[in-house]
Structure formats: structure tokens, C-alpha cells
Design a protein around this motif. Structure first.
Motif, PDB file in Angstrom:
ATOM      1  N   GLY A 260     -64.259  39.824 -32.621  1.00  0.00           N
ATOM      2  CA  GLY A 260     -63.148  39.542 -33.511  1.00  0.00           C
ATOM      3  C   GLY A 260     -62.493  40.757 -34.138  1.00  0.00           C
ATOM      4  O   GLY A 260     -61.630  40.619 -35.007  1.00  0.00           O
ATOM      5  N   TYR A 261     -62.883  41.959 -33.697  1.00  0.00           N
ATOM      6  CA  TYR A 261     -62.293  43.167 -34.254  1.00  0.00           C
ATOM      7  C   TYR A 261     -61.013  43.554 -33.507  1.00  0.00           C
ATOM      8  O   TYR A 261     -60.900  43.340 -32.295  1.00  0.00           O
ATOM      9  CB  TYR A 261     -63.279  44.338 -34.171  1.00  0.00           C
ATOM     10  N   HIS A 262     -60.072  44.120 -34.238  1.00  0.00           N
ATOM     11  CA  HIS A 262     -58.882  44.695 -33.623  1.00  0.00           C
ATOM     12  C   HIS A 262     -59.214  46.137 -33.260  1.00  0.00           C
ATOM     13  O   HIS A 262     -59.553  46.939 -34.130  1.00  0.00           O
ATOM     14  CB  HIS A 262     -57.707  44.656 -34.593  1.00  0.00           C
ATOM     15  N   VAL A 263     -59.147  46.459 -31.966  1.00  0.00           N
ATOM     16  CA  VAL A 263     -59.611  47.757 -31.489  1.00  0.00           C
ATOM     17  C   VAL A 263     -58.437  48.630 -31.030  1.00  0.00           C
ATOM     18  O   VAL A 263     -57.616  48.209 -30.207  1.00  0.00           O
ATOM     19  CB  VAL A 263     -60.605  47.602 -30.313  1.00  0.00           C
ATOM     20  N   LEU A 264     -58.371  49.835 -31.585  1.00  0.00           N
ATOM     21  CA  LEU A 264     -57.452  50.867 -31.134  1.00  0.00           C
ATOM     22  C   LEU A 264     -58.276  51.905 -30.400  1.00  0.00           C
ATOM     23  O   LEU A 264     -59.424  52.169 -30.759  1.00  0.00           O
ATOM     24  CB  LEU A 264     -56.731  51.516 -32.320  1.00  0.00           C
ATOM     25  N   THR A 265     -57.704  52.516 -29.362  1.00  0.00           N
ATOM     26  CA  THR A 265     -58.472  53.480 -28.580  1.00  0.00           C
ATOM     27  C   THR A 265     -57.739  54.810 -28.469  1.00  0.00           C
ATOM     28  O   THR A 265     -56.510  54.871 -28.536  1.00  0.00           O
ATOM     29  CB  THR A 265     -58.767  52.953 -27.161  1.00  0.00           C
ATOM     30  N   ALA A 266     -58.522  55.863 -28.301  1.00  0.00           N
ATOM     31  CA  ALA A 266     -57.972  57.197 -28.080  1.00  0.00           C
ATOM     32  C   ALA A 266     -58.943  57.952 -27.181  1.00  0.00           C
ATOM     33  O   ALA A 266     -60.160  57.782 -27.270  1.00  0.00           O
ATOM     34  CB  ALA A 266     -57.788  57.938 -29.406  1.00  0.00           C
ATOM     35  N   SER A 267     -58.396  58.788 -26.310  1.00  0.00           N
ATOM     36  CA  SER A 267     -59.239  59.561 -25.389  1.00  0.00           C
ATOM     37  C   SER A 267     -59.224  61.046 -25.721  1.00  0.00           C
ATOM     38  O   SER A 267     -59.930  61.827 -25.079  1.00  0.00           O
ATOM     39  CB  SER A 267     -58.769  59.355 -23.943  1.00  0.00           C
ATOM     40  N   GLU A 268     -58.425  61.452 -26.716  1.00  0.00           N
ATOM     41  CA  GLU A 268     -58.349  62.847 -27.120  1.00  0.00           C
ATOM     42  C   GLU A 268     -58.382  62.948 -28.637  1.00  0.00           C
ATOM     43  O   GLU A 268     -58.004  61.998 -29.346  1.00  0.00           O
ATOM     44  CB  GLU A 268     -57.067  63.503 -26.599  1.00  0.00           C
ATOM     45  N   GLY A 269     -58.792  64.099 -29.128  1.00  0.00           N
ATOM     46  CA  GLY A 269     -58.890  64.301 -30.561  1.00  0.00           C
ATOM     47  C   GLY A 269     -57.561  64.235 -31.274  1.00  0.00           C
ATOM     48  O   GLY A 269     -57.447  63.622 -32.346  1.00  0.00           O
TER      49      GLY A 269
END
Length: 231
Positions: free
Chosen positions: A25-34
Motif C-alpha cells: 500500500g505504499y506509494h513508491v518513487l524510484t531513483a537510480s542515481e544520487g
């Protein structure tokens, strides 16, 4: 819905972990770089950041340090380094917890639940505690020293909030681990020592001769009211 930023440079890990977190149930944002992670962290209100130590452009440590300049969002560090010195370094720069690779997605979800549950414990409190020149607002999770804001990590705040609510009480490390980090914390109880050291650097004029957070040798720690100590 709680927003979580997941930062890892391996697409497969991002996909698997994101899937598990979204099912919870979490809203997930993703990133592959700092750099991308820092941009998101300054744009979106986050409940938690899950940060891999090894990134292609910046290290997780560098990202953590930058985030801590302006945010108290809880940070769960993912690392392949299992040494105590590495974990202590992560806590010193502002990480709140760590998970050593390899781990199962279910283990990550359980750790996320535990962190978010701990962070919400003081949400309904509105107490304002004043000890000497130190003021702790339990409701909005803010600390002031001589009227100036003291920036802390979430776990540092929880530790100080626990101590100030019971001034004069001696706490063992195990008791503080349970109160601050939760019964499901899997790390060493010496983690508390690192948080105490960091807090003393922030609220004590001379951390080597603290007037607030005292060491009770052979037992643990207590918080004193300097006004009462002066009689």
C-alpha cells in the motif's frame, strides 16, 4: 498513503522491491542515481528513503549527508558492508537504520513497517518539555537550544524525547534500543552510543563534559535538568 523513495542502481532490484512495497500500500518513487534521488527528496514529501550505498554518480553516504542538511526523513541504508565500523559511520552521518545485503524483499518490508511505526509514535503528543536552555516539542518533533533549532535525525529525536520525558531516570542500552529502535531491531546495542555521541555534539557546549545527557557507568544513560543540578 506513505511515499517512499527507493534508490538503487540495479533495475531488477528496483522492480522487485517496488513491487513488494506497492503491494503493502505504499506509494513508491524510484531513483537510480544520487542526483536524481536528491532532486526527488527536495520535491516530494517523503515518509522514508531507502538508499543503496553504492551509486554510479554519488555514494549513498554523500546523498545521506546532503539530505540531512535540509530534511529529517528517515533513511534506511542498504549496504553490502557488514562491519560494525561501516554501520556506525552510516549512523553518524544521519542514517536511521541499515539492512545488509543480501536480504529478502519480505525482510525489507518488515523493516519499513517497523521504521514507519516508530516514527509515528509521537504524532499525537503536544507536550513541550523545557530543561535548562533546552526545549523539546514532542508534538511537532522539534528541538531548540537557546531558542535556535537543533537539527536531528528521527532516531536522535526519539532518543532525546524518551530521555526528556523521564528526567533523572537511568536507562540501560537495551531499554533505549527497545524504546527508540524497536524490539525488532537486529543491530548492536552500541548503536545507542553512537546516537548519544551525535546528540551531545548538538546540544552540549562541551560534549566531553555533558550537562544534559550523563553516562551512568556500568548501567547506561540519564538526562539531567541542569537547573535542578545547580540547586
Amino acid at each position: 498513503m506513505s511515499s517512499i523513495l527507493l534508490v538503487d542502481d540495479e533495475p531488477q532490484i528496483l522492480e522487485i522491491l517496488s513491487s513488494y512495497l506497492r503491494k503493502e500500500g505504499y506509494h513508491v518513487l524510484t531513483a537510480s542515481e544520487g542526483r536524481q534521488a536528491l532532486e526527488i527528496a527536495t520535491t516530494y514529501p517523503l515518509a522514508l528513503m531507502i538508499l543503496d550505498l553504492m551509486l554510479p554518480d554519488k555514494t549513498g553516504e554523500e546523498v545521506c549527508i546532503e539530505v540531512r542538511k535540509s530534511s529529517r526523513v528517515p533513511i534506511l541504508m542498504l549496504t553490502a558492508k557488514s562491519g560494525e565500523a561501516d554501520r556506525i559511520r552510516g549512523l553518524e552521518i544521519g542514517a536511521d537504520d541499515y539492512l545488509v545485503k543480501p536480504f529478502s524483499p519480505r525482510e525489507l518490508v518488515a523493516r519499513v513497517r517497523a521504521i514507519l511505526r516508530r516514527m509515528g509514535d509521537y504524532q499525537s503528543l503536544s507536550d513541550l518539555v523545557e530543561l535548562g536552555e533546552l526545549t523539546v516539542s514532542l508534538g511537532d518533533k522539534r528541538i531548540f537550544l537557546r531558542g535556535k533549532t537543533v537539527e536531528t535525525t528521527p532516531n536522535e529525536f526519539r532518543l532525546l524525547a524518551t530521555l526528556v520525558r523521564y528526567p533523572g531516570r537511568t536507562w540501560t542500552r537495551d531499554e533505549l534500543v527497545e524504546e527508540v529502535l524497536g524490539m525488532d531491531f537486529l543491530g548492536n546495542d552500541r548503536t545507542i552510543d553512537t546516537h548519544i555521541k551525535n546528540l551531545r555534539q548538538k546540544i552540549e557546549d562541551d560534549p566531553r563534559q555533558p550537562v544534559y545527557i550523563k553516562t551512568v557507568y556500568g548501567l547506561g544513560y540519564r538526562l539531567d535538568d541542569p537547573d535542578k543540578s545547580r540547586g
